[in-house]
Scaffold this active site. Sequence first.
Site, PDB file in Angstrom:
ATOM      1  N   ASP A 172      27.713  42.227  28.204  1.00  0.00           N
ATOM      2  CA  ASP A 172      27.676  43.346  29.146  1.00  0.00           C
ATOM      3  C   ASP A 172      27.187  42.809  30.478  1.00  0.00           C
ATOM      4  O   ASP A 172      26.004  42.500  30.630  1.00  0.00           O
ATOM      5  CB  ASP A 172      26.730  44.446  28.639  1.00  0.00           C
ATOM      6  CG  ASP A 172      27.300  45.188  27.441  1.00  0.00           C
ATOM      7  OD1 ASP A 172      28.111  44.586  26.704  1.00  0.00           O
ATOM      8  OD2 ASP A 172      26.928  46.358  27.231  1.00  0.00           O
ATOM      9  N   LYS A 240      31.984  49.971  31.771  1.00  0.00           N
ATOM     10  CA  LYS A 240      30.782  50.657  31.285  1.00  0.00           C
ATOM     11  C   LYS A 240      30.111  51.338  32.467  1.00  0.00           C
ATOM     12  O   LYS A 240      30.069  50.770  33.559  1.00  0.00           O
ATOM     13  CB  LYS A 240      29.876  49.611  30.631  1.00  0.00           C
ATOM     14  CG  LYS A 240      28.516  50.101  30.191  1.00  0.00           C
ATOM     15  CD  LYS A 240      27.777  48.992  29.422  1.00  0.00           C
ATOM     16  CE  LYS A 240      26.311  49.331  29.242  1.00  0.00           C
ATOM     17  NZ  LYS A 240      25.553  48.246  28.579  1.00  0.00           N
ATOM     18  N   LYS A 276      32.726  52.590  28.064  1.00  0.00           N
ATOM     19  CA  LYS A 276      31.410  52.759  27.438  1.00  0.00           C
ATOM     20  C   LYS A 276      30.477  53.525  28.359  1.00  0.00           C
ATOM     21  O   LYS A 276      29.939  52.958  29.306  1.00  0.00           O
ATOM     22  CB  LYS A 276      30.813  51.382  27.100  1.00  0.00           C
ATOM     23  CG  LYS A 276      29.401  51.446  26.525  1.00  0.00           C
ATOM     24  CD  LYS A 276      28.882  50.073  26.136  1.00  0.00           C
ATOM     25  CE  LYS A 276      27.409  50.130  25.763  1.00  0.00           C
ATOM     26  NZ  LYS A 276      26.826  48.809  25.496  1.00  0.00           N
TER      27      LYS A 276
END
Lengths: 340, 286
Positions: A172, A240, A276
């Site tokens: 991430d 995300k 996400k």
Amino acid sequence: MTINTQDHGRAIAPAARALDVLGGETTEAGLRRYLEGIPGVDAVGLEQRAAALATRSIKTTSKARALDTIISLIDLTTLEGADTPGKVRSLVAKAVTPDAADPTTPRVAAVCVYGDMVPAALQALGSAHAGAAGNGIAVAAVATAFPSGRASLPVKLADTADAVAAGADEIDMVIDRGAFLAGRYGQVFDQIVAVKEACRRPDGTYAHLKVILETGELNTYDNVRRASWLAILAGGDFIKTSTGKVSPAATLPVTLSMLEVVRDWHRLTGEKIGVKPAGGIRSSKDAIRYLVTVAETVGEQWLRPELFRFGASSLLNDVLLQRQKTLTGHYSGPDYVTID
Amino acid sequence: MTHLAVPKTYKLFIGGKFPRSESGRTVEVRTASGDFIANAAKASRKDARDAVVAARAALSGWAGATAYNRGQVLYRIAELLDGRRGQFIDEIVQLEGVSARDAAAQVDEAVDRWVWYAGWTDKFAQVAGNANPVAGPYFNLSVPEPTGVVAVVVPQETSLLGFVSAVAPPLVSGNTVVAVASERFPLPAISLAEVLATSDVPGGVVNVLTGSPAELAPWLAAHADVNALDLVGAGDTDWVDLQIAAAETLKRVLPPEQGDDAAAPSLDRILAFTETKTVWHTKSLL
């Protein structure tokens, strides 16, 4: 807005997707022209659409199914300065057995930790780790000077390579919001491409790359839409919303606008990008609204761990309480789930 | 000049706020002779759930307040209740069909009971706690601590006095309360909630549900986040089933009481909602 004209004609990394979409012209100017040519977001319409989707009533068997789906989509997260190997072990134990009283409870999709905790997470997972078969629990690591992203590129790449070498399945990364807001799209683009390359393992495969836009710092829906396109063009596998360290974190309208980009990208190229939302989703009710939004925007085929995740920690306990209520017929309480 | 009558809408009291029932249901409240007085909310199981959440959230603050502070807060309720004496007398006369004299007696008794319980907050621990003699150089101290979230089905026959008599005792030691008001006489309970909302009681410490105890009590009895169940006013419901449901999650349970003097003031009602904690401490460090 001042734009550094010296950089204007600078070539940017020739990422495959960008080459296809920008038509062979991978310069900063070309990228800027493309991103700023994207139509603006109708903010009122977007918020209204999100609010309308949030009113959908999901009950009884649909609700039971939704709760199980939510659990299987969670990236169970601990990102504290005070994280210890013991904390990570207890997080992993919860990921493997969310509800000790009910072995039919599905497992979560992944655990999300800082890069230096990857070995501890892998060790704790043992055989529950997602191997080549891919049906276990993955380990996601945040990298690139998370959460601020304020570090030089070599540091970010070393951070990423370190986590990948330690065995992280997913990375991430955070984008450089400062560069994005200053209009230096090419710099953000190049960093994502470089980080993607740092995700490469010795055997030629890549760790999954999730690109955190930190929408709470991007200020407008237009910026969120541009950043989403930018992240996808540069090769992100997932986009995300947030780090969870900035308020506001994930909101339904922001996630909806990102899902719309993913839908458009799918129509354009046939490629499926994951989304996400992370941070601020604490109740089952909220999470169910996200499921509805995903199903209505990109389709139910997105409701699987490869394409949609919740970045959350306290959400799991609320889902477990709701699940216990659905199964037993009476309200449960926090004494009946583990303390995180 | 003629004055337009404004019938009041009586809502629930949850977490320091006055929401309508989630279900949107109301019941018509009528005088003893059948005349319409007001609409009151008819709480649903989800209102009960929300009330438990509010009570749980308020618990640490209320239980953590000093006994002296709790006493002051409870005494303040008595002060404000006495200040609204006229309103309560009117409501009781309308609802129960009793004389103004009897209604006044009921309000006075309710005020007296608040004061009586307020006085106990910093005294019950001395009575119920103990320094236990042990064979060694240790202090061994037992102290009563609040049980937690207490669900109360208040006495159904009296509107104000029954409510006060059942709700005040668990508050003394620091419990928070979800109270199901009298089904026939719900209005004084909600008016009392207005007193609580304007006194120093933190939101969520007392939550008031109006509606059917037979509908609400089973959800509260089975709720895993409720720690004790006072069935003093549940004599007309299937209270044995409620006890069985409560036993599933090991709640403390008080049985129903009948008659005008249900939930009469007593130290036992305070101590029924306490748990005894015993600690050892060495004497040698003194």
